[in-house]
Design an enzyme around this catalytic site. Structure first.
Site, mmCIF file in Angstrom:
data_model
loop_
_atom_site.group_PDB
_atom_site.id
_atom_site.type_symbol
_atom_site.label_atom_id
_atom_site.label_comp_id
_atom_site.label_asym_id
_atom_site.label_seq_id
_atom_site.Cartn_x
_atom_site.Cartn_y
_atom_site.Cartn_z
ATOM 1 N N MET A 186 -5.660 -7.468 8.434
ATOM 2 C CA MET A 186 -4.975 -6.487 9.263
ATOM 3 C C MET A 186 -5.872 -5.282 9.450
ATOM 4 S SD MET A 186 -1.448 -7.614 8.969
ATOM 5 C CE MET A 186 -0.768 -6.023 8.905
ATOM 6 N N CYS A 206 8.250 -39.425 -17.199
ATOM 7 C CA CYS A 206 6.876 -39.904 -17.333
ATOM 8 C C CYS A 206 6.218 -40.142 -15.984
ATOM 9 C CB CYS A 206 6.832 -41.167 -18.190
ATOM 10 S SG CYS A 206 7.736 -42.545 -17.449
ATOM 11 N N HIS A 232 -3.624 -45.650 -6.447
ATOM 12 C CA HIS A 232 -4.399 -46.096 -7.600
ATOM 13 C C HIS A 232 -5.488 -45.092 -7.963
ATOM 14 C CE1 HIS A 232 -7.670 -48.452 -9.532
ATOM 15 N NE2 HIS A 232 -6.655 -48.900 -10.241
ATOM 16 N N ARG A 241 -3.179 3.092 8.490
ATOM 17 C CA ARG A 241 -3.509 1.920 7.674
ATOM 18 C C ARG A 241 -2.373 0.915 7.646
ATOM 19 N NH1 ARG A 241 -4.825 4.485 1.922
ATOM 20 N NH2 ARG A 241 -6.105 2.603 1.721
ATOM 21 N N LYS A 247 0.832 -1.203 0.000
ATOM 22 C CA LYS A 247 0.000 0.000 0.000
ATOM 23 C C LYS A 247 0.868 1.255 0.000
ATOM 24 C CE LYS A 247 -3.807 -0.575 2.388
ATOM 25 N NZ LYS A 247 -4.390 -0.884 3.713
ATOM 26 N N ARG A 266 -3.448 -1.397 -6.467
ATOM 27 C CA ARG A 266 -2.642 -2.620 -6.392
ATOM 28 C C ARG A 266 -3.048 -3.507 -7.553
ATOM 29 N NH1 ARG A 266 -5.687 -4.850 -1.076
ATOM 30 N NH2 ARG A 266 -7.750 -4.720 -1.966
ATOM 31 N N GLY A 315 -8.328 -8.175 4.546
ATOM 32 C CA GLY A 315 -9.149 -8.287 5.740
ATOM 33 C C GLY A 315 -8.435 -8.821 6.972
ATOM 34 N N TYR A 336 11.590 -33.778 -23.247
ATOM 35 C CA TYR A 336 10.133 -33.668 -23.140
ATOM 36 C C TYR A 336 9.666 -34.070 -21.751
ATOM 37 C CZ TYR A 336 9.882 -38.781 -23.430
ATOM 38 O OH TYR A 336 10.025 -40.109 -23.165
ATOM 39 N N SER A 363 13.630 -42.504 -19.889
ATOM 40 C CA SER A 363 12.456 -41.797 -19.392
ATOM 41 C C SER A 363 12.465 -41.930 -17.878
ATOM 42 C CB SER A 363 11.187 -42.411 -19.971
ATOM 43 O OG SER A 363 10.072 -41.766 -19.401
HETATM 44 P P1 ADP Z 1 -7.845 -2.420 3.649
HETATM 45 O O1 ADP Z 1 -6.439 -2.753 3.372
HETATM 46 O O2 ADP Z 1 -8.556 -3.366 4.524
HETATM 47 O O3 ADP Z 1 -8.589 -2.056 2.392
HETATM 48 P P2 ADP Z 1 -7.472 0.379 4.031
HETATM 49 O O4 ADP Z 1 -6.263 0.846 4.761
HETATM 50 O O5 ADP Z 1 -7.389 0.448 2.564
HETATM 51 O O6 ADP Z 1 -7.794 -1.082 4.516
HETATM 52 O O7 ADP Z 1 -8.672 1.237 4.585
HETATM 53 C C1 ADP Z 1 -10.013 0.824 4.737
HETATM 54 C C2 ADP Z 1 -10.937 1.830 4.076
HETATM 55 O O8 ADP Z 1 -10.740 3.135 4.571
HETATM 56 C C3 ADP Z 1 -10.714 1.911 2.591
HETATM 57 O O9 ADP Z 1 -11.939 1.999 1.928
HETATM 58 C C4 ADP Z 1 -9.926 3.174 2.422
HETATM 59 O O10 ADP Z 1 -10.144 3.771 1.161
HETATM 60 C C5 ADP Z 1 -10.464 4.048 3.529
HETATM 61 N N1 ADP Z 1 -9.452 5.016 3.958
HETATM 62 C C6 ADP Z 1 -8.248 4.731 4.473
HETATM 63 N N2 ADP Z 1 -7.546 5.862 4.712
HETATM 64 C C7 ADP Z 1 -8.334 6.885 4.330
HETATM 65 C C8 ADP Z 1 -8.168 8.305 4.316
HETATM 66 N N3 ADP Z 1 -7.039 8.879 4.717
HETATM 67 N N4 ADP Z 1 -9.173 9.047 3.854
HETATM 68 C C9 ADP Z 1 -10.319 8.463 3.423
HETATM 69 N N5 ADP Z 1 -10.542 7.141 3.422
HETATM 70 C C10 ADP Z 1 -9.555 6.342 3.861
HETATM 71 MG MG MG Z 2 -7.821 -1.042 0.995
#
Ligand code: ADP
Ligand code: MG
Ligand code: MG
Length: 943
Positions: free
Chosen positions: A122, A873, A496, A111, A41, A378, A120, A893, A806
């Site tokens: 972290m 084979c 088998h 984040r 990220k 990403r 989901g 092959y 083979s």
């Molecule tokens: P995940 O990796 O679980 O997607 P994110 O870090 O991307 O978690 O954040 C979860 C949500 O919060 C995402 O929809 C992201 O766009 C939003 N978000 C994160 N940081 C900001 C920010 N600075 N301003 C607005 N929305 C944010």
């Molecule tokens: Mg995200």
């Protein structure tokens, strides 16, 4: 580029490391190639900032800090605090607001972001910096009290959950975590007001609720919600780092094989708000459709909402544009309709990002008061069909090279094309009953039956059935064929059941140890559930998971897919390795040719022996006590074998057909019960006792290491004679009919040169005899399997006479490890779970050990005979990593079961593509094409 990071790390370690990297306002200290240090990220936020794409300013605390933090009992290395504060000052000056300032406060998000996305797993905390001091300023600034209290309650909810409970290691009583309890308060508030939706709550409601939340947090967690911006920030940073070692993240890493020491980065970023009214919005999008691969901008958005709302599914999101409307969402406004100018900006960014990253991107965006901000990009996940289409489209658009296109599709994704698949959406909701080894890929749903005869009978009535057994034997083959899938409690990847299923491209799970099968009462117990005959189950043979009930399947038809065909054409153009198939019957040979097989690398003659019409003659041959008696029986088998060989040679139309002489221990054909023994004795006109004595005589303690392979032909040369005669008569007959035939006679289980020459002499003598009798010139080769370790050691001596090798890597693996193929099921799961072995060596070639023998045998064999043709084979011939290995050690092959032929073609092409890309990178473009030309010449000469 990744190397650069490594070096920077090493040089600067330990104290002078740079721990914090800023981004925003059109520039950044990091870039996309710094994923190891900045996480995916962070690296991509930096990259977007560098590209001048609008990204809220912020900074990334490196993964290295995470590692040091855990290594030092949760203390930050010196310097981190100062760097964070300095970076925060930069954000403040870009935004023109100040963190914690009562007049005009800056809010931030915190984040997580590991090197590889862990969806989901972290944590993220939004709206950090709202306190009793800053709230009034925020209200004055936005003029929107409702918005501010809504943001505040979200902060309390996320923060108490992520920071005060999870990261602090608080085990909630009765599994009722703080988030759940706060959600209940919210529901109660709505109920009291008689409303259903969050949007129906006003400023006063949120304001009141915030007080309830704070009281609840104090009551449940014993601490007040922090009212200081800086304290909130550091709390969130620590919690995001700690989430790396949270239960969910740890177990996800185990499954995905992500190392624990990678650590996560933390991104602190200025908040932008999609929930500031009807001119604000938030959404997620893919630069192409991730389900079909179609080149359309695909996504969802919500007006007046904050990031998480889109994914959380609280409201049904709107379609991004007219292209991605469905009958269900047709009536909803798309972004190109609601905010056409912003949509255009977003679409431009889409094109920009795809050009830049040269791959489909998965993006997050937020619109605040008509201003567009990008929050994440990403490389997007995709299914098999989409992966193939995108790769081909992108190569044709000249976005990527053909080599890259080939590498964009995983062999598993190609596999999706060849088998029906369990519908992934429905699979998520299904109850998993058990897990076993994924022996035959694809999905199947059917009703449980316990015997081969039942399977056949039910299937005849038009039922889809799954044959459930402890293990299977050649006698079950009719039922296995009739069943939609096979499930066994015992056995490994080369048992088998596994071999047979794979040959047919049938879904199959083996070694499913938690099944307790009570065949007598036609019941199976698993996980406290009892299934009876006729109950529905569904298998995901690609993953090895058994589900209760009937899950819908998605069918696939490769022949109709033009992108798939194009990709495979490119694969065939670039690969150096030939791809052959293991097939015993003309119909399998036909299937394999349709999948692109260029020869048969293994035709197992004994599989033809089980046919009811022949098994009697086979048994007669086995129990014969004199050469004459044996010859009489063999003479009965000869026409059958000749017909078989004609069928298969004809199906391959002049492509090489490698026929292996009789291999298994004889007793396998005479496992008879009392009644069968009596019957056979009657047929043969011998006393029952005499027959029993002979069968007893054949019994071996260790049949796998017993009287089998070439040892049979050496003890009973007349068997080899008969088989050779059948092969050459078949070839002669075809040649007379002007059908090309190229038999390659393969002697199994050779360990010493003298074994080989003994058998070779017989084969060549018979060939000459037949040629003379039939007056034709037969082209053929005689070679051997290398499957006994000793054969690899003396490969040069064997190659003096053998024209081809083979590698029979099933036996070679068995004998090199000393693991019985049929008994590994007993301990292999433990070995894998305890990481004694990284993978099942019967599934993916053990390159270090068995692979050394292979490489050595190649080198020694070619030293004696430079044009020695070499293939593989064993089951490994269809395993992508093993195919890459075969490419590297210079095999000619690989040969695999028909349904794996396309996978092997792709894997072989990927190995060549990697070489080509490497050669290009090394500036050796000229040398590269020379290698390819040479390789091409060789492939041609082998066919
Ligand atoms: P995940 O990796 O679980 O997607 P994110 O870090 O991307 O978690 O954040 C979860 C949500 O919060 C995402 O929809 C992201 O766009 C939003 N978000 C994160 N940081 C900001 C920010 N600075 N301003 C607005 N929305 C944010
Ligand atoms: Mg995200
Ligand atoms: Mg073998």
């Amino acid at each position: 580029m990744a190397k650069k990071v490594e070096m920077a790390k090493k040089q600067d370690m330990p104290k002078e490391s740079k721990y914090v990297y800023s981004f925003g306002a059109g520039t950044a200290e990091g870039h996309a190639d710094m994923k190891e240090l900045l996480g995916g990220k962070g690296a991509n936020l930096a990259e977007m900032a560098n590209l001048g794409i609008p990204v809220p300013p912020g900074f990334t605390i490196t993964t290295e800090v995470c590692t040091l933090f855990f290594g030092n009992k949760g203390k930050y290395p010196p310097g981190v605090k100062d760097e964070v504060e300095a970076a925060l000052r930069k954000v403040e000056s870009t935004m023109g607001t100040t963190f914690g300032d009562p007049e005009d406060p800056l809010l931030v998000s915190c984040r997580s972001g590991a090197r590889r996305s862990m969806p989901g797993m972290m944590e993220t905390v939004l709206n950090i910096g709202l306190t009793s001091k800053t709230i009034p300023g925020m209200i004055a600034k936005t003029g929107d009290e409702r918005f501010v209290y809504d943001a505040y309650r979200r902060l309390i909810m996320m923060y108490s959950d992520v920071v005060m409970e999870k990261a602090a290691g608080v085990e909630p009583a009765g599994e009722r975590g703080i988030r759940l309890q706060l959600e209940e308060e919210l529901e109660a508030a709505k109920h009291r007001k008689g409303v259903h939706l969050d949007v129906e709550l006003g400023a006063e409601d949120w304001k009141a609720l915030v007080e309830v939340f704070k009281a609840k947090v104090k009551e449940v967690l014993g601490k007040p919600f922090p009212d200081d911006a800086m304290e909130q920030l550091w709390g969130a940073i620590g919690a995001v780092f700690r989430s790396w070692n949270g239960k969910r993240a740890v177990s996800y890493r185990r499954i995905e094989g992500i190392p624990d020491d990678w650590g996560t980065a933390v991104n602190v970023q200025a908040m932008v708000f999609g929930n500031m009214g009807d001119d604000s919005a938030t959404g997620v999008a893919f630069t192409r459709n991730p389900a079909t691969g179609e080149n359309i901008f695909y996504g969802e958005w919500l007006v007046n909402a904050q990031g998480e709302d889109v994914v959380a599914g609280i409201r049904t999101p709107n379609p991004l544009n007219r292209d991605c409307k469905t009958p269900d969402t047709r009536h909803m406004a798309s972004l190109d309709e609601a905010m056409p100018k912003i949509y255009k900006d977003l679409d431009r960014i889409r094109t920009r990002l795809e050009k830049h990253y040269r791959d489909m991107q998965d993006i997050e965006f937020t619109i605040e008061h008509h201003r567009l901000w990008m929050l994440q990009t990403r490389t997007g996940k995709r299914n098999g069909a989409a992966a193939v289409r995108m790769a081909v489209d992108m190569a044709q658009e000249k976005l990527i090279s053909k080599e890259e296109a080939l590498l964009r599709v995983s062999p598993a994704q190609i596999d999706e094309f060849l088998h029906p698949m369990v519908d992934p959406t429905a699979e998520k909701k299904a109850t998993a009953l058990a897990k076993g080894l994924p022996a035959g890929p694809g999905g199947a749903a059917g009703r449980v039956v316990f015997t081969a005869d039942d399977a056949e009978a039910w299937a005849k009535r038009g039922e889809s059935v799954i044959l459930v057994r402890n293990e299977t034997s050649p006698e079950d083959v009719h039922g296995m064929h009739a069943a939609a899938a096979i499930l066994t409690a015992k056995g490994g990847m080369t048992s088998h059941a596994a071999l047979v299923a794979r040959g047919w491209g049938k879904c199959c799970i083996v070694g499913c140890g938690s099944l307790n099968i009570r065949a007598a009462s036609k019941r199976v117990d698993v996980k406290g559930i009892t299934l009876s005959e006729g109950d529905w189950i569904t298998l995901n043979g690609t993953k090895g998971v058994v589900y209760q009930g009937q899950i819908p399947l998605l069918t696939a038809d490769p022949k109709k897919n033009k992108w798939y065909k194009q990709l495979m054409t490119w694969a065939d153009q670039i690969r150096r390795l030939g791809v052959w198939t293991n097939a015993d019957r003309p119909i399998d040979a036909q299937t394999a040719r349709e999948f692109g097989a260029e020869g048969i690398g293994l035709c197992r003659t004994e599989h033809m022996f089980f046919d009811p019409a022949r098994i009697r003659a086979v048994r007669e041959m086995i129990v014969a006590e004199t050469v004459e008696a044996r010859r009489t029986a063999l003479a009965k088998l000869l026409p059958f074998q000749r017909d078989d060989f004609m069928g298969i040679l004809e199906a391959m139309k002049g492509l090489p057909v490698t026929i292996r002489l009789l291999d298994p221990p004889l007793h396998e054909f005479v496992t008879l019960d009392g009644a069968q023994t009596v019957e056979l004795a009657g047929d043969l006109g011998v006393p029952v006792e005499k027959l029993q004595a002979r069968i007893q005589q054949l019994h071996e303690l260790n049949p796998m290491l017993g009287h089998r392979g070439c040892r049979l032909g050496i003890a009973y040369p007349e068997i080899t004679e008969m088989q050779a005669r059948a092969i050459f008569e078949a070839a002669a007959e075809l040649l007379k009919r002007r059908v090309k035939a190229l038999p390659e006679v393969m002697i199994p289980l050779v360990g010493q040169p003298s074994e080989f020459t003994h058998q070779e002499d017989i084969i060549r003598r018979v060939a000459t005899e037949v040629a003379k009798e039939k007056k034709v010139k037969i082209k053929y080769h005689v070679g051997t399997m290398i499957e006994v370790p000793r054969a690899a050691l003396v490969a040069d001596k064997i190659a003096e006479r053998a024209e081809f090798f083979s590698f029979g890597t099933n036996d070679l693996t068995q004998m090199t490890f000393g693991f019985s193929r049929d008994d590994v099921g007993g301990f292999l799961p433990e070995y894998l779970q305890k990481k004694i072995l990284p993978r099942d060596p019967f599934e993916s070639l053990d390159q270090v050990g068995v692979g050394s023998l292979v490489a050595m045998a190649v080198q020694r064999g070619r030293s004696a005979r430079p044009d020695l043709k070499i293939g593989i084979c064993g089951e490994h011939g269809g395993d992508p990593e093993s195919v890459e290995f075969c490419h590297r050690v210079g095999l000619d092959y690989v040969s695999c079961s028909p349904f794996r032929v396309p996978i092997a073609r792709l894997a072989a092409a990927q190995a060549a593509a990697r070489d080509a890309i490497k050669a290009k990178a090394a500036g050796k473009a000229a040398a590269g094409s020379a290698v390819k030309a040479k390789a091409k010449a060789r492939t041609v000469s082998t066919v």
